[in-house]
Design a protein around this motif. Structure first.
Motif, mmCIF file in Angstrom:
data_model
loop_
_atom_site.group_PDB
_atom_site.id
_atom_site.type_symbol
_atom_site.label_atom_id
_atom_site.label_comp_id
_atom_site.label_asym_id
_atom_site.label_seq_id
_atom_site.Cartn_x
_atom_site.Cartn_y
_atom_site.Cartn_z
ATOM 1 N N ASN A 103 42.827 37.250 53.249
ATOM 2 C CA ASN A 103 42.639 38.349 54.195
ATOM 3 C C ASN A 103 42.488 37.877 55.639
ATOM 4 O O ASN A 103 42.702 38.650 56.575
ATOM 5 N N GLN A 104 42.134 36.621 55.836
ATOM 6 C CA GLN A 104 41.963 36.105 57.200
ATOM 7 C C GLN A 104 43.284 35.974 57.940
ATOM 8 O O GLN A 104 43.309 35.947 59.171
ATOM 9 N N SER A 105 44.388 35.883 57.220
ATOM 10 C CA SER A 105 45.677 35.655 57.876
ATOM 11 C C SER A 105 46.639 36.835 57.741
ATOM 12 O O SER A 105 47.831 36.699 57.996
ATOM 13 N N LEU A 106 46.135 37.997 57.335
ATOM 14 C CA LEU A 106 46.998 39.169 57.195
ATOM 15 C C LEU A 106 47.395 39.730 58.563
ATOM 16 O O LEU A 106 46.578 39.794 59.475
ATOM 17 N N GLY A 107 48.642 40.150 58.668
ATOM 18 C CA GLY A 107 49.082 40.796 59.897
ATOM 19 C C GLY A 107 48.687 42.257 59.952
ATOM 20 O O GLY A 107 48.539 42.837 61.027
ATOM 21 N N ASP A 108 48.507 42.869 58.782
ATOM 22 C CA ASP A 108 48.164 44.291 58.696
ATOM 23 C C ASP A 108 46.918 44.428 57.825
ATOM 24 O O ASP A 108 46.953 44.133 56.624
ATOM 25 N N ALA A 109 45.835 44.860 58.407
ATOM 26 C CA ALA A 109 44.562 44.949 57.684
ATOM 27 C C ALA A 109 44.630 45.898 56.493
ATOM 28 O O ALA A 109 43.868 45.746 55.531
ATOM 29 N N SER A 110 45.557 46.863 56.512
ATOM 30 C CA SER A 110 45.673 47.811 55.400
ATOM 31 C C SER A 110 46.243 47.143 54.151
ATOM 32 O O SER A 110 46.214 47.718 53.067
ATOM 33 N N HIS A 111 46.772 45.934 54.308
ATOM 34 C CA HIS A 111 47.325 45.182 53.174
ATOM 35 C C HIS A 111 46.312 44.204 52.588
ATOM 36 O O HIS A 111 46.687 43.288 51.865
ATOM 37 N N ARG A 112 45.048 44.412 52.861
ATOM 38 C CA ARG A 112 44.028 43.458 52.439
ATOM 39 C C ARG A 112 43.990 43.305 50.912
ATOM 40 O O ARG A 112 44.296 44.230 50.165
ATOM 41 N N PHE A 113 43.630 42.114 50.499
ATOM 42 C CA PHE A 113 43.472 41.797 49.083
ATOM 43 C C PHE A 113 42.083 42.201 48.603
ATOM 44 O O PHE A 113 41.126 42.231 49.372
ATOM 45 N N ASN A 114 41.997 42.477 47.308
ATOM 46 C CA ASN A 114 40.721 42.735 46.661
ATOM 47 C C ASN A 114 40.673 41.977 45.340
ATOM 48 O O ASN A 114 41.715 41.631 44.768
ATOM 49 N N LEU A 115 39.481 41.734 44.858
ATOM 50 C CA LEU A 115 39.289 41.068 43.579
ATOM 51 C C LEU A 115 39.220 42.121 42.481
ATOM 52 O O LEU A 115 38.430 43.070 42.570
ATOM 53 N N LYS A 116 40.054 41.952 41.452
ATOM 54 C CA LYS A 116 40.074 42.894 40.333
ATOM 55 C C LYS A 116 39.632 42.175 39.063
ATOM 56 O O LYS A 116 40.262 41.209 38.638
ATOM 57 N N ASN A 117 38.545 42.630 38.481
ATOM 58 C CA ASN A 117 38.034 42.067 37.230
ATOM 59 C C ASN A 117 38.371 43.036 36.102
ATOM 60 O O ASN A 117 37.825 44.135 36.038
ATOM 61 N N THR A 118 39.260 42.618 35.203
ATOM 62 C CA THR A 118 39.658 43.506 34.103
ATOM 63 C C THR A 118 38.605 43.584 33.004
ATOM 64 O O THR A 118 38.685 44.426 32.126
ATOM 65 N N ARG A 119 37.629 42.663 33.039
ATOM 66 C CA ARG A 119 36.579 42.625 32.009
ATOM 67 C C ARG A 119 37.208 42.737 30.623
ATOM 68 O O ARG A 119 36.847 43.588 29.814
ATOM 69 N N THR A 120 38.155 41.851 30.395
ATOM 70 C CA THR A 120 39.005 41.929 29.212
ATOM 71 C C THR A 120 38.214 41.953 27.909
ATOM 72 O O THR A 120 38.517 42.729 27.004
ATOM 73 N N ARG A 121 37.217 41.106 27.803
ATOM 74 C CA ARG A 121 36.483 41.007 26.542
ATOM 75 C C ARG A 121 35.803 42.320 26.158
ATOM 76 O O ARG A 121 35.771 42.708 24.984
ATOM 77 N N SER A 122 35.294 43.055 27.145
ATOM 78 C CA SER A 122 34.488 44.237 26.830
ATOM 79 C C SER A 122 35.164 45.565 27.122
ATOM 80 O O SER A 122 34.800 46.583 26.527
ATOM 81 N N GLU A 123 36.152 45.580 28.038
ATOM 82 C CA GLU A 123 36.642 46.878 28.496
ATOM 83 C C GLU A 123 38.151 47.092 28.386
ATOM 84 O O GLU A 123 38.604 48.233 28.428
ATOM 85 N N ASP A 124 38.944 46.034 28.261
ATOM 86 C CA ASP A 124 40.398 46.202 28.358
ATOM 87 C C ASP A 124 41.121 45.487 27.231
ATOM 88 O O ASP A 124 41.629 44.373 27.397
ATOM 89 N N PRO A 125 41.195 46.111 26.040
ATOM 90 C CA PRO A 125 41.818 45.453 24.874
ATOM 91 C C PRO A 125 43.279 45.080 25.115
ATOM 92 O O PRO A 125 43.746 44.057 24.586
ATOM 93 N N GLU A 126 44.011 45.865 25.915
ATOM 94 C CA GLU A 126 45.423 45.547 26.140
ATOM 95 C C GLU A 126 45.576 44.203 26.837
ATOM 96 O O GLU A 126 46.513 43.449 26.555
ATOM 97 N N MET A 127 44.653 43.888 27.741
ATOM 98 C CA MET A 127 44.743 42.626 28.469
ATOM 99 C C MET A 127 44.549 41.423 27.558
ATOM 100 O O MET A 127 44.925 40.299 27.903
ATOM 101 N N ARG A 128 43.972 41.620 26.387
ATOM 102 C CA ARG A 128 43.782 40.502 25.460
ATOM 103 C C ARG A 128 45.121 39.992 24.920
ATOM 104 O O ARG A 128 45.195 38.906 24.358
ATOM 105 N N GLN A 129 46.158 40.777 25.077
ATOM 106 C CA GLN A 129 47.480 40.364 24.610
ATOM 107 C C GLN A 129 48.244 39.552 25.656
ATOM 108 O O GLN A 129 49.308 39.017 25.377
ATOM 109 N N THR A 130 47.717 39.460 26.871
ATOM 110 C CA THR A 130 48.474 38.896 27.976
ATOM 111 C C THR A 130 48.229 37.412 28.156
ATOM 112 O O THR A 130 47.239 36.856 27.679
ATOM 113 N N LEU A 131 49.159 36.760 28.880
ATOM 114 C CA LEU A 131 49.001 35.343 29.201
ATOM 115 C C LEU A 131 47.733 35.120 30.010
ATOM 116 O O LEU A 131 47.012 34.186 29.781
#
Length: 204
Positions: free
Chosen positions: A176-204
């Protein structure tokens, strides 16, 4: 012109032509350090993932540690710009019968992922919209994947680089420190695969 085209073909040609399903490049840095495995191209309709991995393999010098790169994991789908010729390859990492056409491909990449030399794995994708923790509109909400660093859980106790949330937050802050457009900022997404997202358990 002919020389350029020949070199380009060498970069794009998958090792599968020689009996492997994908290409693996290993780049050693000048100084010893950890080994990062970067994977791109698991889905052929996400060009950002495999293009970024290919750029790493061909345009960057590594100063410390080792970089392993698989830029074209699902090469057949990349060529056809398809999500997956035999289904979504990124939903085949939990259980896969030997009868599946991609069984050996999945087995090969799992062997590389679990190699004792590999310290950390980064799987590159394209994502639609902009991930936000709260709903803003149809393109900016928790169900979108774009502009995010994704982790499966906050902490993997007792392993190197197990502080996934801390590492992910540092990556997001740095990006985010080097973005040209602040609206394109990155965020951290935690899928909490073990407890909340069974589909993600199938993924690499």
């Amino acid at each position: 012109m002919k020389t350029y085209l020949f070199c380009l073909l060498l970069i794009l040609l998958p090792s599968g032509v020689l009996g492997m399903d994908f290409d693996l490049r290993k780049i050693q840095g000048n100084d010893a350090g950890n080994t990062l495995l970067v994977i791109g191209g698991i889905q052929g309709d996400e060009p950002g993932g495999f293009n970024a991995a290919a750029l790493l393999a061909t345009r960057y010098r590594i100063d410390k540690g080792t970089l392993w790169i698989v830029p074209n994991l699902n090469f057949a789908s990349i060529i056809k710009r398809s999500r997956g010729i035999h289904g979504d390859l990124n939903r085949k990492f939990d259980f896969l019968p030997e009868s599946d056409p991609e069984y050996h491909l999945v087995k090969e990449i799992k062997t590389i992922i679990t190699d004792p030399q590999v310290d950390l794995v980064l799987n590159l994708h394209d994502g639609s919209g902009f991930y936000r923790t709260q709903y803003v509109d149809r393109l900016h909400n928790p169900n979108r994947w774009g502009q995010s660093c994704i982790i499966d859980q906050s902490l993997l106790p007792g392993v190197p680089f197990g502080a996934l949330e801390d590492i992910g937050q540092k990556i997001v802050t740095s990006a985010n420190q080097s973005l040209g457009d602040a609206s394109h900022r990155f965020n951290l997404k935690n899928t909490r695969t073990r407890s909340e997202d069974p589909e993600m358990r199938q993924t690499l």
